[in-house]
Design an enzyme around this catalytic site. Structure first.
Site, PDB file in Angstrom:
ATOM      1  N   ASP A 121       0.841  -1.202   0.000  1.00 48.86           N
ATOM      2  CA  ASP A 121       0.000   0.000   0.000  1.00 48.86           C
ATOM      3  C   ASP A 121       0.876   1.252   0.000  1.00 48.86           C
ATOM      4  O   ASP A 121       0.603   2.226  -0.697  1.00 48.86           O
ATOM      5  CB  ASP A 121      -0.915  -0.022   1.224  1.00 48.86           C
ATOM      6  CG  ASP A 121      -1.612  -1.364   1.354  1.00 48.86           C
ATOM      7  OD1 ASP A 121      -2.334  -1.729   0.424  1.00 48.86           O
ATOM      8  OD2 ASP A 121      -1.379  -2.066   2.363  1.00 48.86           O
ATOM      9  N   HIS A 174      -4.466  -3.402   6.309  1.00 46.69           N
ATOM     10  CA  HIS A 174      -4.277  -3.671   4.881  1.00 46.69           C
ATOM     11  C   HIS A 174      -5.626  -4.087   4.313  1.00 46.69           C
ATOM     12  O   HIS A 174      -5.974  -5.267   4.248  1.00 46.69           O
ATOM     13  CB  HIS A 174      -3.241  -4.768   4.630  1.00 46.69           C
ATOM     14  CG  HIS A 174      -3.267  -5.236   3.204  1.00 46.69           C
ATOM     15  ND1 HIS A 174      -2.845  -4.448   2.155  1.00 46.69           N
ATOM     16  CD2 HIS A 174      -3.704  -6.384   2.638  1.00 46.69           C
ATOM     17  CE1 HIS A 174      -3.021  -5.100   1.017  1.00 46.69           C
ATOM     18  NE2 HIS A 174      -3.547  -6.274   1.275  1.00 46.69           N
TER      19      HIS A 174
HETATM   20  P1  NAX Z   1      -2.037 -18.442  -3.942  1.00 43.37           P
HETATM   21  O1  NAX Z   1      -3.412 -19.006  -3.749  1.00 43.37           O
HETATM   22  O2  NAX Z   1      -1.429 -18.396  -5.293  1.00 43.37           O
HETATM   23  O3  NAX Z   1      -1.032 -19.261  -2.991  1.00 43.37           O
HETATM   24  C1  NAX Z   1      -1.295 -19.539  -1.670  1.00 43.37           C
HETATM   25  C2  NAX Z   1      -0.491 -20.764  -1.277  1.00 43.37           C
HETATM   26  O4  NAX Z   1      -0.648 -20.949   0.116  1.00 43.37           O
HETATM   27  C3  NAX Z   1      -0.949 -22.051  -1.958  1.00 43.37           C
HETATM   28  O5  NAX Z   1       0.172 -22.742  -2.472  1.00 43.37           O
HETATM   29  C4  NAX Z   1      -1.621 -22.804  -0.821  1.00 43.37           C
HETATM   30  O6  NAX Z   1      -1.499 -24.226  -0.980  1.00 43.37           O
HETATM   31  C5  NAX Z   1      -0.830 -22.307   0.365  1.00 43.37           C
HETATM   32  N1  NAX Z   1      -1.482 -22.502   1.663  1.00 43.37           N
HETATM   33  C6  NAX Z   1      -2.788 -22.404   1.980  1.00 43.37           C
HETATM   34  N2  NAX Z   1      -2.992 -22.700   3.261  1.00 43.37           N
HETATM   35  C7  NAX Z   1      -1.769 -22.981   3.776  1.00 43.37           C
HETATM   36  C8  NAX Z   1      -1.322 -23.368   5.063  1.00 43.37           C
HETATM   37  N3  NAX Z   1      -2.188 -23.568   6.058  1.00 43.37           N
HETATM   38  N4  NAX Z   1      -0.010 -23.568   5.241  1.00 43.37           N
HETATM   39  C9  NAX Z   1       0.863 -23.411   4.243  1.00 43.37           C
HETATM   40  N5  NAX Z   1       0.502 -23.054   2.997  1.00 43.37           N
HETATM   41  C10 NAX Z   1      -0.798 -22.837   2.773  1.00 43.37           C
HETATM   42  O7  NAX Z   1      -2.081 -17.010  -3.262  1.00 43.37           O
HETATM   43  P2  NAX Z   1      -1.083 -15.759  -3.462  1.00 43.37           P
HETATM   44  O8  NAX Z   1      -1.524 -14.979  -4.623  1.00 43.37           O
HETATM   45  O9  NAX Z   1       0.318 -16.247  -3.410  1.00 43.37           O
HETATM   46  O10 NAX Z   1      -1.448 -14.899  -2.170  1.00 43.37           O
HETATM   47  C11 NAX Z   1      -1.150 -15.347  -0.878  1.00 43.37           C
HETATM   48  C12 NAX Z   1      -1.796 -14.460   0.157  1.00 43.37           C
HETATM   49  O11 NAX Z   1      -1.308 -13.132   0.082  1.00 43.37           O
HETATM   50  C13 NAX Z   1      -3.325 -14.351   0.059  1.00 43.37           C
HETATM   51  O12 NAX Z   1      -3.886 -14.485   1.346  1.00 43.37           O
HETATM   52  C14 NAX Z   1      -3.516 -12.928  -0.438  1.00 43.37           C
HETATM   53  O13 NAX Z   1      -4.778 -12.413  -0.059  1.00 43.37           O
HETATM   54  C15 NAX Z   1      -2.381 -12.223   0.236  1.00 43.37           C
HETATM   55  N6  NAX Z   1      -1.987 -10.908  -0.296  1.00 43.37           N
HETATM   56  C16 NAX Z   1      -1.601  -9.964   0.587  1.00 43.37           C
HETATM   57  C17 NAX Z   1      -1.147  -8.717   0.198  1.00 43.37           C
HETATM   58  C18 NAX Z   1      -0.710  -7.697   1.200  1.00 43.37           C
HETATM   59  O14 NAX Z   1      -0.384  -6.581   0.783  1.00 43.37           O
HETATM   60  N7  NAX Z   1      -0.658  -7.967   2.494  1.00 43.37           N
HETATM   61  C19 NAX Z   1      -1.127  -8.346  -1.238  1.00 43.37           C
HETATM   62  C20 NAX Z   1      -1.120  -9.521  -2.160  1.00 43.37           C
HETATM   63  C21 NAX Z   1      -2.005 -10.674  -1.738  1.00 43.37           C
HETATM   64  O15 NAX Z   1      -3.329 -10.403  -2.100  1.00 43.37           O
END
Ligand code: NAX
Length: 329
Positions: free
Chosen positions: A162, A190
């Site tokens: 952000d 966020h």
């Molecule tokens: P993806 O869905 O591409 O990848 C997430 C990965 O996490 C998958 O491989 C899944 O198997 C794994 N996972 C799920 N539960 C798990 C657990 N209990 N233990 C270990 N691994 C686990 O998501 P991606 O685009 O990489 O985003 C990841 C996260 O970042 C999401 O929650 C998203 O909302 C968040 N974000 C946060 C941002 C921020 O500024 N704070 C911005 C970007 C993003 O939206």
């Protein structure tokens, strides 16, 4: 030469992981002379994909990559870890309410918080990226705290994307370069309720607010644009921000470990009660960083509009905290 630092990345098979891991292994996060060992956590069904990523990491022949492990066991992933990037989270599925998202993630972050509390290096620096990241960081902190080993203040959430989004918008509007801009802060959660506060931003000594001279732009264009940028990326790309999110995670940890050289950066950190933010809530504030520690910027003037905006985003965080209170008993 330096001994390797252990870095845990959760959600390693995901799209942010795919941008993040290569940059960590190339030294962009902890320094070009700092070897790293990657400890990758993902779900059992994602292990095959994690192994594919590891094959690619091998194929980069990174001189700083001293080792990689892949696991679905948090106790293994967080063992002795010094930097933990909690990226993996449960995304919002069809028909899932905000409340369901919160509780599903609360389960993940109590498990991971407990593993960090028991097995991590006592000085571990934790950055939570997985959403809702402020509250997930709060849950991990509150759970880890029960074991009395790791530092509570080292549980942080990512507001840096952000912050960077706001910097770019301000640079474009003022006609100044991004790297000339100083003293920006993004307050709060966020989420679209965050408050990107441009009042103190300067560029080569000039007030950027004065240069822009358009408070209507601030309220009606800038704030909504920064707040809804994530949704705009999804709309355009069909996928949520990944490379920019990984970049922000690198910025957050790099500045924390290697120092911000007196500059303000935004981090979501546990509140100490200042600015009327209840103690313990993970809230985006301005910090400076030095010698591996962040220091909250104190004494920022809060005018009426800013107080309103800070209270608005705080309200949301208090609701989230109330929503998970039962799970933390
Ligand atoms: P993806 O869905 O591409 O990848 C997430 C990965 O996490 C998958 O491989 C899944 O198997 C794994 N996972 C799920 N539960 C798990 C657990 N209990 N233990 C270990 N691994 C686990 O998501 P991606 O685009 O990489 O985003 C990841 C996260 O970042 C999401 O929650 C998203 O909302 C968040 N974000 C946060 C941002 C921020 O500024 N704070 C911005 C970007 C993003 O939206």
């Amino acid at each position: 030469s330096k001994s390797p630092i252990r870095v845990t990345v959760t959600g390693a098979a995901g799209q942010i992981g795919y941008s993040l891991l290569f940059r960590i292994a190339s030294g962009e996060m902890l320094g070009k002379d700092q070897p790293v060992i990657l400890q990758l956590l993902d779900l059992p069904q994602a292990q095959k994909a994690v192994n594919g990523v590891i094959m690619e990491l091998e194929d980069c022949a990174f001189p700083l990559l001293a080792g990689v492990i892949a696991t679905d066991d948090p106790a293994v992933a967080f063992k002795d870890t010094q930097v933990a990037l909690l990226v993996g989270a449960r995304p919002r599925g069809p028909g899932m309410e905000r409340k369901d998202l919160l509780t599903e993630n609360a389960k993940i972050f109590t498990v991971q918080g407990a593993a960090i509390g028991q097995y991590a290096d006592p000085d571990v620096k934790v950055l939570v990226v997985g959403n809702p990241c402020n509250t997930n960081a709060y849950i991990a902190k509150e759970t880890a705290k029960k074991f009395g080993r790791v530092k509570e203040k080292n549980f942080t959430a990512m507001l840096r994307l952000d912050h960077n989004r706001a910097l770019s918008q301000l640079a474009a509007k003022s006609g100044r370069t991004v790297d000339s801009l100083k003293n920006l802060v993004v307050w709060g959660n966020h989420s679209p309720t965050m408050y990107a506060d441009y009042r103190f931003v300067t560029s080569n000594g000039d007030s950027v607010k004065t240069l822009i001279n358009d408070e209507t732009w601030n309220r009606e264009t800038f704030l909504p644009k920064v707040g809804k940028r994530g949704a705009a990326i999804i709309e355009a790309r069909g996928l949520s921000s990944a490379a920019s999110a990984a970049n922000a995670a690198i910025d957050h940890v790099r500045d924390w470990v290697l120092g911000s050289k007196g500059e303000w950066v935004t981090m979501g950190i546990p509140s100490d009660g200042s600015y009327g933010i209840p103690e313990g809530i993970i809230f985006g504030v301005a910090v400076t960083t030095e010698n591996g520690e962040y220091k909250r910027v104190e004494g920022i003037e809060v005018d009426e509009f800013s107080r309103e905006r800070i209270n608005f985003t705080l309200n949301e965080l208090e609701e989230e905290r109330a929503g998970v209170a039962d799970l933390l008993k």
